[in-house]
Design a protein around this motif. Structure first.
Motif, PDB file in Angstrom:
ATOM      1  N   GLY A 176       0.813  -1.213   0.000  1.00 20.24           N
ATOM      2  CA  GLY A 176       0.000   0.000   0.000  1.00 20.24           C
ATOM      3  C   GLY A 176       0.841   1.256   0.000  1.00 20.24           C
ATOM      4  N   PRO A 177       0.187   2.383   0.173  1.00 23.56           N
ATOM      5  CA  PRO A 177       0.889   3.675   0.131  1.00 23.56           C
ATOM      6  C   PRO A 177       1.615   4.031   1.422  1.00 23.56           C
ATOM      7  N   GLU A 178       1.330   3.340   2.519  1.00 24.81           N
ATOM      8  CA  GLU A 178       1.936   3.675   3.804  1.00 24.81           C
ATOM      9  C   GLU A 178       3.358   3.147   3.890  1.00 24.81           C
ATOM     10  N   HIS A 179       4.094   3.579   4.909  1.00 26.09           N
ATOM     11  CA  HIS A 179       5.468   3.150   5.104  1.00 26.09           C
ATOM     12  C   HIS A 179       5.699   2.815   6.580  1.00 26.09           C
ATOM     13  N   PHE A 180       6.762   2.068   6.854  1.00 22.57           N
ATOM     14  CA  PHE A 180       7.099   1.741   8.235  1.00 22.57           C
ATOM     15  C   PHE A 180       7.593   2.996   8.949  1.00 22.57           C
ATOM     16  N   MET A 181       7.145   3.191  10.180  1.00 29.28           N
ATOM     17  CA  MET A 181       7.546   4.369  10.941  1.00 29.28           C
ATOM     18  C   MET A 181       9.058   4.390  11.119  1.00 29.28           C
ATOM     19  N   SER A 182       9.656   5.539  10.881  1.00 29.88           N
ATOM     20  CA  SER A 182      11.087   5.700  11.121  1.00 29.88           C
ATOM     21  C   SER A 182      11.330   5.951  12.612  1.00 29.88           C
ATOM     22  N   PHE A 183      12.588   5.879  12.998  1.00 28.73           N
ATOM     23  CA  PHE A 183      12.933   6.127  14.396  1.00 28.73           C
ATOM     24  C   PHE A 183      12.517   7.533  14.812  1.00 28.73           C
ATOM     25  N   PHE A 248       3.500  -1.734  14.018  1.00 31.40           N
ATOM     26  CA  PHE A 248       3.010  -2.045  12.675  1.00 31.40           C
ATOM     27  C   PHE A 248       1.601  -1.508  12.456  1.00 31.40           C
ATOM     28  N   MET A 249       0.756  -1.534  13.491  1.00 33.10           N
ATOM     29  CA  MET A 249      -0.588  -0.977  13.366  1.00 33.10           C
ATOM     30  C   MET A 249      -0.520   0.532  13.112  1.00 33.10           C
ATOM     31  N   SER A 251       1.984   2.185  11.865  1.00 29.30           N
ATOM     32  CA  SER A 251       2.572   2.422  10.545  1.00 29.30           C
ATOM     33  C   SER A 251       1.506   2.337   9.456  1.00 29.30           C
ATOM     34  N   LEU A 252       0.606   1.357   9.600  1.00 29.08           N
ATOM     35  CA  LEU A 252      -0.442   1.170   8.596  1.00 29.08           C
ATOM     36  C   LEU A 252      -1.559   2.202   8.747  1.00 29.08           C
ATOM     37  N   PHE A 253      -1.827   2.593   9.989  1.00 29.11           N
ATOM     38  CA  PHE A 253      -2.914   3.540  10.248  1.00 29.11           C
ATOM     39  C   PHE A 253      -2.406   4.706  11.104  1.00 29.11           C
ATOM     40  N   PRO A 254      -1.645   5.625  10.509  1.00 28.58           N
ATOM     41  CA  PRO A 254      -1.141   6.771  11.281  1.00 28.58           C
ATOM     42  C   PRO A 254      -2.259   7.700  11.755  1.00 28.58           C
ATOM     43  N   ASP A 255      -3.394   7.658  11.081  1.00 27.02           N
ATOM     44  CA  ASP A 255      -4.535   8.486  11.461  1.00 27.02           C
ATOM     45  C   ASP A 255      -5.748   7.577  11.659  1.00 27.02           C
ATOM     46  N   VAL A 256      -6.236   7.484  12.896  1.00 26.18           N
ATOM     47  CA  VAL A 256      -7.353   6.568  13.190  1.00 26.18           C
ATOM     48  C   VAL A 256      -8.714   7.227  13.013  1.00 26.18           C
ATOM     49  N   SER A 257      -8.723   8.483  12.584  1.00 27.92           N
ATOM     50  CA  SER A 257     -10.004   9.170  12.420  1.00 27.92           C
ATOM     51  C   SER A 257     -10.841   8.569  11.292  1.00 27.92           C
TER      52      SER A 257
END
Length: 447
Positions: A176-183, A248-249, A251-257
């Motif tokens: 998908g368009p999302e990415h793994f959170m960086s440090f 990982f959650m 990273s996939l869903f940075p915005d839960v709104s």
């Protein structure tokens, strides 16, 4: 077998059993239930909030580990406070702490009703509450080792669901368009730190469970070695699991709104990453989590009552009784099960308030006991000793005070009423504090 042996719990649990009970009590699956609201409060920094609360809780876990080596019996914080601070205060701390052990079976029964009623809407909700409590009561009556073995299987299944969840989440991120959170993204902006600590306070309840296993000291082989190890293992395994899943959650869903229900986001996430088939698997894990946690909570509550009954703080004939065949406090187990039926009358908010008050009371006094011991124990004050026996418990206590400050008025009111009831009983049973609560010989328990 002499009389003392007849009224003494046999040591049957090994390290793996104790860890399984602690993890089951802690209910690692709760990470999914709290993700939505924690992400909203922390502005998308749930993994970091878990790191904060883990580091804070770790200091309290270390305090438990120190005290259980001195008092390897079933009474947990009740025993520590009674012997280090004051006998009357110990009884009161045990009384207030018990409310958390009582509330967790109620919460699990309520959650079971919610999960199963969604799948079987035509079945009355009370059936699921009564059914769950009846099954865990029977299993616990037959002995703690049987309950622990069942918990191992249930915890393994929860871990399997969690690993599958992570795999599907990683796959969704990669495609998908999302990415793994960086440090760098793990750290909030300057104006977001208040939300981070607010989320940490919310998530602190995720770690309740490492302390409950101290009530199993008399059930455990070599408790002075295995219980402290289990405490740190349960807290650490929980911390790693919570951080990994939410990393990982988030990273996939940075915005839960975007979710329809922020507080119940996990089923929506399960459908998004794995479809309805995985949702069924996921809900099965949630149900197993509820069952395992209820099983462990009833064990812990019955052991705390047993310790207080054996001390004659409460009637020994009932609360200090061990079944000759099952070697378990059968009457306490049945009583806790019967009291958990109050889930028929309460809601989740009320039951959660009971857990907050009981857990925070236990956490507070465990750290206070270690600090008091630092000043009353005569030994060389090396830097390491000062750090681990004074600074560490003070840090743990400060975090718990922060949790107390964030409690709502309803929780404090319920806790105050429960405390007054306990104080009234203590006053009457001790002739208005003219005699001390009975003591117990700990040397008899170390065999």
């Amino acid at each position: 077998m002499n009389d003392n042996d007849k009224n003494q719990i046999q040591r049957k649990l090994r390290l793996v059993h104790v860890v399984a009970i602690g993890l089951a009590y802690m209910s690692p699956f709760a990470v999914f239930d709290t993700f939505g609201i924690a992400s909203d409060v922390s502005s998308g920094h749930v993994p970091t909030a878990y790191v904060v609360v883990f580091l804070a809780i770790l200091f309290t876990a270390m305090s438990y580990g120190k005290l259980v080596k001195r008092f390897p019996n079933a009474g947990s914080v009740y025993t520590y406070t009674k012997n280090i601070l004051n006998p009357y205060l110990g009884v009161m701390v045990g009384w207030v702490s018990f409310i958390a052990y009582l509330a967790l079976p109620m919460i699990n029964a309520l959650l079971a009703k919610i999960y199963l009623s969604a799948g079987f809407p035509n079945v009355p909700g009370w059936v699921w509450i009564v059914g769950l409590i009846a099954v865990i009561t029977v299993l616990n009556i037959f002995g703690v080792k049987i309950a622990a073995s069942v918990n191992i299987l249930l915890v393994v299944f929860q871990v399997l669901v969690g690993v599958t969840f992570i795999f599907l989440t990683v796959r969704s991120i990669q495609t998908g368009p999302e990415h793994f959170m960086s440090f760098a993204e793990l750290f909030p902006a300057a104006n977001e730190y208040s939300g981070l600590f607010g989320a940490a306070a919310l998530l602190a309840l995720s770690f309740i469970g490492f302390d409950a296993i101290t009530t199993l000291s008399e059930d455990t082989v070599e408790p002075k070695k295995n219980i402290p190890r289990a405490i740190l293992l349960v807290a650490s395994i929980g911390g790693v699991f919570f951080f990994t899943v939410t990393y990982f959650m988030q990273s996939l869903f940075p915005d839960v709104s975007l979710f329809n229900d922020i507080e119940g986001a996990s089923p929506e996430i399960a459908v998004m990453i794995g479809g309805n088939l995985f949702l069924s698997f996921f809900l099965g894990g949630a149900l197993f989590s509820v069952f395992a946690s209820g099983l462990a909570a009833q064990v812990s509550a019955s052991r705390l009552l047993y310790a207080m009954g054996r001390d004659k703080v409460i009637p020994k004939r009932f609360f200090g009784y061990l079944h000759p065949k099952f070697n378990s406090p059968v009457l306490n187990i049945v009583l806790v099960g019967a009291m958990a039926l109050s889930a028929l009358l309460l809601d989740l908010e009320a039951a959660t308030s009971l857990i907050n008050v009981g857990a925070f009371t236990a956490f507070s006094f465990v750290n206070i006991c270690v600090v008091k011991s630092f000043f009353t124990t005569e030994r060389k004050r090396s830097l390491g000793y000062v750090l681990s026996n004074l600074i560490a418990p003070c840090i743990g206590l400060l975090f718990v005070v922060y949790l107390w400050v964030n409690l709502d008025l309803f929780s404090l009111t319920i806790g105050g009423i429960w405390t007054v009831l306990g104080l009234a009983y203590l006053a009457i049973s001790t002739g208005f504090f003219k005699k001390n609560p009975p003591e117990i010989d700990f040397d008899e328990l170390e065999a």
